[in-house]
Design an enzyme around this catalytic site. Structure first.
Site, PDB file in Angstrom:
ATOM      1  N   HIS A 236       0.800  -1.269  -0.205  1.00  0.00           N
ATOM      2  CA  HIS A 236       0.107   0.384  -0.236  1.00  0.00           C
ATOM      3  C   HIS A 236       1.208   1.117  -0.097  1.00  0.00           C
ATOM      4  CE1 HIS A 236      -2.654  -3.039   1.673  1.00  0.00           C
ATOM      5  NE2 HIS A 236      -3.157  -2.667   1.026  1.00  0.00           N
TER       6      HIS A 236
ATOM      7  N   SER B  47       0.465  -9.002   1.439  1.00  0.00           N
ATOM      8  CA  SER B  47      -1.141  -9.056   1.515  1.00  0.00           C
ATOM      9  C   SER B  47      -1.377  -8.763   3.107  1.00  0.00           C
ATOM     10  CB  SER B  47      -1.793 -10.086   0.817  1.00  0.00           C
ATOM     11  OG  SER B  47      -2.928 -10.632   0.905  1.00  0.00           O
TER      12      SER B  47
ATOM     13  N   GLY C 195      -2.827  -1.999  -6.911  1.00  0.00           N
ATOM     14  CA  GLY C 195      -2.259  -3.092  -6.896  1.00  0.00           C
ATOM     15  C   GLY C 195      -2.469  -4.433  -7.680  1.00  0.00           C
TER      16      GLY C 195
END
Length: 301
Positions: free
Chosen positions: A43, A191, A153
């Site tokens: 992120h 993740s 992403g």
């Protein structure tokens, strides 16, 4: 950095910033980074990309209930607002939008945005209705923020393709910017769900990137790998790991997500080729992928 929890407050802020710039004869570019929070370096890379291309960067954090199916991990999806805000400020976000479910859906929604065909395979087949929830919430966020650019992403490559299709079909005035997968040093794709993995499952999960990197090496070496061979090789590599339960291994064109014939050579396809996998380790379902370009060069996305 400003934090907003109500739609009208965020809209008022954005309008005031744009109006102030217009009065000075300037047009400001706005970038949107939509997330479900529990932010990590992946992120952060999206925020850095947005910061480098826009005057105003808005990060949204919202665990969207309508993209979760029955018996999925909505209630236990990881959340850490304090850490998220610290990362957002460190990476230069101007505004963070942190709405409640009641703010985004004050009543059961009677309107959804549906993208057909692209959502019928891969994660769409495994998670019916998932992408309907994704496209609906992303369209809401785009209407609220009215960004010039939106950043996603490419670990969720299907999601990027679906959202790009929605934007093109409905004439959203926004540029979709796909950003590369960020990985741990050992290759595991970052993740938010990695936190669920036991140490044993996390070690087992390395088989995903290993299977894809092996295929990448073959393609980059100039081998004429067919779609059928690629699929078989990946399945064989992953199946050696007893903790791995394969959901799917699919080879499709990108971004149309059309099936390839087993005998078709990856590097000779008219489009880029997405090699995507979804595998469960314990109760945690992970996805990963690479893309093979038309020139035969395999790259991670």
């Amino acid at each position: 950095m400003k934090v907003f929890r109500e739609i009208n407050e965020l809209r008022t802020y954005l309008k005031s910033e744009r109006l102030a710039s217009a009065r000075q004869g300037k047009f400001i570019q706005t970038g949107l980074v939509p997330t479900m929070g529990y932010l990590h370096e992946g992120h952060a890379s999206l925020l850095r990309k947005a910061r480098g291309e826009n005057d105003l960067v808005v990060l949204s954090i919202f665990v969207n209930p309508i993209q979760f199916g029955p018996n999925e991990d909505l209630d236990k999806y990881p959340r850490d607002e304090k850490n998220d805000l610290q990362l957002a400020e460190r990476e230069g976000a101007d505004a963070v939008f942190l709405p409640s479910v009641e703010e985004m859906y004050p009543a059961p929604t009677k309107t959804k945005v549906l993208v057909q065909q692209l959502t019928s395979r891969l994660c769409g087949a495994s998670r019916p209705g998932h992408f309907d929830g994704v496209t609906t919430v992303v369209s809401k966020l785009m209407h609220i923020v009215q960004p010039d650019n939106a950043y996603f992403g490419q670990k969720d490559a299907q999601q990027a393709a679906v959202i790009s299709q929605m934007v093109a079909d409905l004439n959203f005035d926004v540029r979709i910017v796909p950003c590369p997968i960020v990985r741990e040093k050992d290759g595991l794709a970052l993740s938010s769900r990695n936190v669920y993995l036991s140490p044993e499952d996390r070690n087992a999960a390395l088989v995903l990137s290993r299977s894809l990197l092996t295929l990448q090496s073959k393609v980059e070496a100039g081998e004429a790998v067919t779609a059928g061979q690629a699929s078989e090789d990946i399945i064989n590599t992953i199946s050696v790991e007893p903790r791995a339960l394969i959901d799917y291994v699919e080879i499709v064109t990108f971004p149309r997500l059309s099936a390839m014939e087993p005998e078709q050579v990856l590097a000779e396809a008219e489009e880029e080729v997405l090699i995507a996998v979804a595998v469960k380790f314990g109760n945690t379902r992970l996805i990963d992928n690479i893309i093979v370009t038309k020139k035969g060069e395999a790259i991670h996305v």
